[in-house]
Design a protein around this motif. Structure first.
Motif, mmCIF file in Angstrom:
data_model
loop_
_atom_site.group_PDB
_atom_site.id
_atom_site.type_symbol
_atom_site.label_atom_id
_atom_site.label_comp_id
_atom_site.label_asym_id
_atom_site.label_seq_id
_atom_site.Cartn_x
_atom_site.Cartn_y
_atom_site.Cartn_z
ATOM 1 N N VAL A 51 0.814 -1.216 0.000
ATOM 2 C CA VAL A 51 0.000 0.000 0.000
ATOM 3 C C VAL A 51 0.851 1.271 0.000
ATOM 4 O O VAL A 51 0.478 2.284 -0.581
ATOM 5 C CB VAL A 51 -0.939 -0.013 1.250
ATOM 6 C CG1 VAL A 51 -1.374 1.365 1.667
ATOM 7 C CG2 VAL A 51 -2.108 -0.931 0.997
ATOM 8 N N CYS A 52 2.011 1.181 0.645
ATOM 9 C CA CYS A 52 2.812 2.389 0.838
ATOM 10 C C CYS A 52 3.400 2.887 -0.474
ATOM 11 O O CYS A 52 4.209 2.210 -1.102
ATOM 12 C CB CYS A 52 3.932 2.136 1.846
ATOM 13 S SG CYS A 52 4.880 3.636 2.163
ATOM 14 N N ALA A 53 3.010 4.100 -0.846
ATOM 15 C CA ALA A 53 3.500 4.670 -2.105
ATOM 16 C C ALA A 53 4.896 5.254 -1.955
ATOM 17 O O ALA A 53 5.497 5.702 -2.925
ATOM 18 C CB ALA A 53 2.536 5.761 -2.561
ATOM 19 N N TYR A 54 5.412 5.258 -0.723
ATOM 20 C CA TYR A 54 6.660 5.979 -0.465
ATOM 21 C C TYR A 54 7.799 5.062 -0.041
ATOM 22 O O TYR A 54 8.852 5.538 0.360
ATOM 23 C CB TYR A 54 6.410 7.063 0.598
ATOM 24 C CG TYR A 54 5.247 7.944 0.230
ATOM 25 C CD1 TYR A 54 4.015 7.799 0.864
ATOM 26 C CD2 TYR A 54 5.354 8.871 -0.797
ATOM 27 C CE1 TYR A 54 2.933 8.581 0.509
ATOM 28 C CE2 TYR A 54 4.273 9.656 -1.163
ATOM 29 C CZ TYR A 54 3.070 9.500 -0.516
ATOM 30 O OH TYR A 54 1.994 10.261 -0.868
ATOM 31 N N ASN A 55 7.550 3.738 -0.144
ATOM 32 C CA ASN A 55 8.579 2.748 0.236
ATOM 33 C C ASN A 55 9.058 2.946 1.663
ATOM 34 O O ASN A 55 10.226 2.715 1.971
ATOM 35 C CB ASN A 55 9.784 2.815 -0.720
ATOM 36 C CG ASN A 55 9.374 2.531 -2.144
ATOM 37 O OD1 ASN A 55 8.683 1.549 -2.413
ATOM 38 N ND2 ASN A 55 9.755 3.404 -3.045
#
Lengths: 280, 49
Positions: free
Chosen positions: A78-82
């Motif tokens: 889900v995390c778009a920012y790694n």
């Protein structure tokens, strides 16, 4: 009316223009000044506000409850920012990459993620005569300025004329600062550096669909390429400020142009009138 | 390899000028412009392709 002052290039005079514009409007307008250059706010050196309130700002970063975690990897997906990595039997969180969106905790199927507030900086509220003043100060070592800028802008008072001093550059912090402005002033210098960065900033504003105009600072040095570019791109040049040692000396002492050369009040008021005319 | 980083905090103080000046004095060098928002170094030290 929300007017943001940006540039692309650093050191062109954004804070100078923003501060002197705010001070020139004070007589007839109710003004709110937001310094959104939260990494290195400078406007307070010139406006010298009386600060009456300081408030810490926190970014919610995920904390994994290991006993509940099944290492399914949904949070990392889900995390778009790694900011989260899920390994065989451990979860790594990188708080410096977290944007505090809350997506991971919301979508964790095991409800194994809680959000802990990590302090990223503070906001200070004050007044400089009748100008309402707010600035953000990002803590040293923090990299996430957009959440702090968003917090500063939450306190915008739409009944006032709002002047936003934006950071230099063209990326997230600038976009966050200028987003929602009615008009943006781009402060530049008539040099190849000024032109290069003005072009980048103008393209950014075009994508954000924010109308803009240019202020050329130190206008009588350098070359004519900035003016030619503005003509070509139909970007109005709304004010020019010539190279003036007196302005530089005043600046170096933390004094404003309009305090040391009161004729400039009318020039900044004229700048405001031109912005209003464009917005009609 | 010695790495020298030129930073300032304040914008417009002369980082690019100083970087380019060092670069013109250095013999064997790698120049990195990490001002990714608004890179300017190439204006002073145009890369040859």
């Amino acid at each position: 009316m929300i007017i943001s002052v940006a540039s692309g290039k650093g050191g062109t005079g954004k804070t100078t223009v923003a501060v002197n514009l705010a001070l020139s409007l004070d007589e007839n307008q109710s003004v709110q000044f937001l310094d959104c250059d939260v990494e290195e706010p400078n406007a307070h050196f010139f406006l010298k506000p009386q600060i009456h309130k300081s408030q810490p700002v926190f970014l919610p970063v995920p904390e994994i409850i290991e006993e509940k975690c099944t290492y399914c990897g949904k949070c990392a997906e889900v995390c778009a920012y790694n900011a989260i990595a899920v390994l065989k039997d451990t979860v790594l969180v990188f708080p410096e990459l977290c944007h505090g969106c809350g997506g991971c905790s919301l979508l964790c199927p095991e409800k194994a993620i809680i959000e802990k507030g990590q302090k990223i900086g503070k906001i200070e509220f004050g007044a400089s005569n009748d100008i309402q003043f707010i600035h953000g100060k990002l803590d040293i070592g923090q990299v996430m300025s957009p959440p702090l800028i968003r917090e500063v802008k939450k306190h915008m008072n739409p009944t006032k004329t709002i002047i936003i001093d934006a950071p230099p550059g063209t990326s997230c912090p600038v976009v966050e600062s200028v987003k929602g402005s009615d008009f943006s002033l781009l402060v530049t210098e008539p040099t190849p550096f000024g032109l290069n960065d003005l072009h980048l900033a103008a393209e950014t504003l075009k994508k954000l669909e924010i109308p803009c105009g240019v202020v050329i600072n130190r206008s009588d040095i350098g070359d004519s390429q900035v003016e030619e570019y503005c003509l070509e791109q139909s970007i109005p040049v709304l004010m020019t400020i010539p190279m003036d040692r007196n302005i530089a000396v005043a600046y170096s002492k933390g004094e404003t142009i309009v305090a040391t050369q009161p004729d400039y009040r009318e020039k900044f008021q004229d700048l405001f009138r031109k912005i209003l005319a464009i917005k009609k | 390899m010695k790495q020298i980083v030129i930073i300032s905090g304040k914008g417009g103080t002369g980082k690019t000028i100083i970087s380019a000046s060092f670069a013109s004095l250095a013999q064997s060098k790698v120049m990195v412009d990490s001002d990714v928002d608004a890179a300017n170094l190439y204006l002073l030290t145009p890369p040859e392709n």
